[in-house]
Enzyme design. Sequence first.
Site, PDB file in Angstrom:
ATOM      1  N   ARG A   1      62.912 -46.231  47.835  1.00 37.67           N
ATOM      2  CA  ARG A   1      62.298 -45.938  48.812  1.00 37.67           C
ATOM      3  C   ARG A   1      63.695 -46.593  49.865  1.00 37.67           C
ATOM      4  NH1 ARG A   1      56.622 -44.046  49.449  1.00 37.67           N
ATOM      5  NH2 ARG A   1      57.504 -42.445  50.125  1.00 37.67           N
TER       6      ARG A   1
ATOM      7  N   ASP B   1      64.937 -38.852  48.713  1.00 33.66           N
ATOM      8  CA  ASP B   1      63.564 -39.278  48.544  1.00 33.66           C
ATOM      9  C   ASP B   1      62.530 -38.305  48.202  1.00 33.66           C
ATOM     10  OD1 ASP B   1      60.346 -40.458  48.429  1.00 33.66           O
ATOM     11  OD2 ASP B   1      61.491 -41.381  50.691  1.00 33.66           O
TER      12      ASP B   1
ATOM     13  N   SER C   1      58.874 -37.846  49.650  1.00 33.52           N
ATOM     14  CA  SER C   1      58.666 -37.753  51.150  1.00 33.52           C
ATOM     15  C   SER C   1      58.182 -36.850  51.784  1.00 33.52           C
ATOM     16  CB  SER C   1      59.488 -38.298  51.433  1.00 33.52           C
ATOM     17  OG  SER C   1      59.242 -40.756  51.605  1.00 33.52           O
TER      18      SER C   1
ATOM     19  N   TYR D   1      54.479 -49.315  50.208  1.00 27.30           N
ATOM     20  CA  TYR D   1      52.858 -49.261  49.607  1.00 27.30           C
ATOM     21  C   TYR D   1      51.714 -50.268  49.970  1.00 27.30           C
ATOM     22  CZ  TYR D   1      55.777 -45.700  46.857  1.00 27.30           C
ATOM     23  OH  TYR D   1      57.217 -44.832  46.727  1.00 27.30           O
TER      24      TYR D   1
END
Length: 379
Positions: free
Chosen positions: A126, A134, A137, A233
């Site tokens: 990320r 990505d 997402s 995260y």
Amino acid sequence: MDNPIRTFVCRESDPFETRVALVPADCKRLASGGFSIAVQTGAGLKSGFGDADYQATGAEVVPDPGVPAAMAAADAVLRVRHPERADGMKKDALLACFLDPFRERPLVEALAAAGVRVISLEMIPRTTLAQKMDAQSSQTSLAGYAAVLAAAARLPKAFPMMVTPAGTITPARVFVIGVGVAGLQAIATAKRLGARVDAFDTRPAVEEQVRSLGASFVKIDLGGETGQTAQGYARELTPEQLERQREAQAKVCEKADVVITTAKVFGRPAPRLVGADVLARMKPGAVVVDLASGTGGNVEGSKPHEEVVTPGGVVLLPGDSLECRVPQDASKMLSGNFTALLEHARDRETGRFRDAAGDEILSGCVLTGGGRIVHPRFA
Ligand code: NAD
């Protein structure tokens, strides 16, 4: 172009899957960039792309009897969901899909043994550089949007405030738990529909984002360390912290018409945040959508693909892969991610796929190669 990278796009076999890995517009783009594309017949139908749309780009449409040969010839195979087995692909071919690698260890081992190089979309770093790739997402953002629409359609009351001669309708109260990519889109969608929105996340950095969308951030003192990892995260909470969170959240859930949970911890089962005791205290007719139901579940009793109504009349909507409800846009986004990934993986000088070692993005998401598991997290 001489010796293009032969790429095969599979029709998804999971009955709940409505997306396709590559849309016609990207077939055209890849074809002009060193790839040749073959697509299994009917692959795009559920997302609104017919075989003729693919053929119009110059892609080959492969009828079902021709699939084993097309798979065996492919240098790259694209799928949305992972296959059941490794068979059918040639040695050193590249497979890219959502692999669910933390729960599909035997499959990762089988792919390694078959000599396939598998890219797990979940493991794409990320970073700013990899943003175009990505897929996680792009898909969860649409899931957050679809969750709110599903809840609004099932709720026995309207979302916006309405002042009418017959009386005033109060706005629906929506509580979003977990404000990552999906949660932010859920908040934005609920606000657009006129709801009053509360939200909570364990990452303090999120509070500002919640406010900027016009929602209220629920403050809960969890004690000890929370926050996020270097990758952005959430850190996993201790059992004591989770208990504190559940207690504090219960009061907000009781008042809510809709609760949307999206809380996940990368590489771990999703935390259980709403128990049967809290559901029993919620209003009859209230709607809960658990976007983590496919990865352990934030909500007790929620099922990935099935509606459940609690004894108290609370509706638990199926919350897994809600992006499949908007398959055309989900496929377009996903296809853009795959295209960026393939273009990055192709070495311009050799016209073949580059080695993952030494490449920041590929070394993060290529799990197998040369007959073994190469990713340090899974080796
Ligand atoms: P995710 O799907 O892993 O988790 C969803 C959300 O659940 C996260 O916001 C997490 O903090 C939250 N959560 C975890 N445990 C919780 C709990 N007990 N209670 C409440 N919430 C809890 O995360 P995601 O949505 O994929 O992304 C998380 C963050 O990663 C983003 O918000 C962003 O900061 C970062 N990110 C960066 C990039 C990039 O740099 N290219 C791309 C995407 C996301």
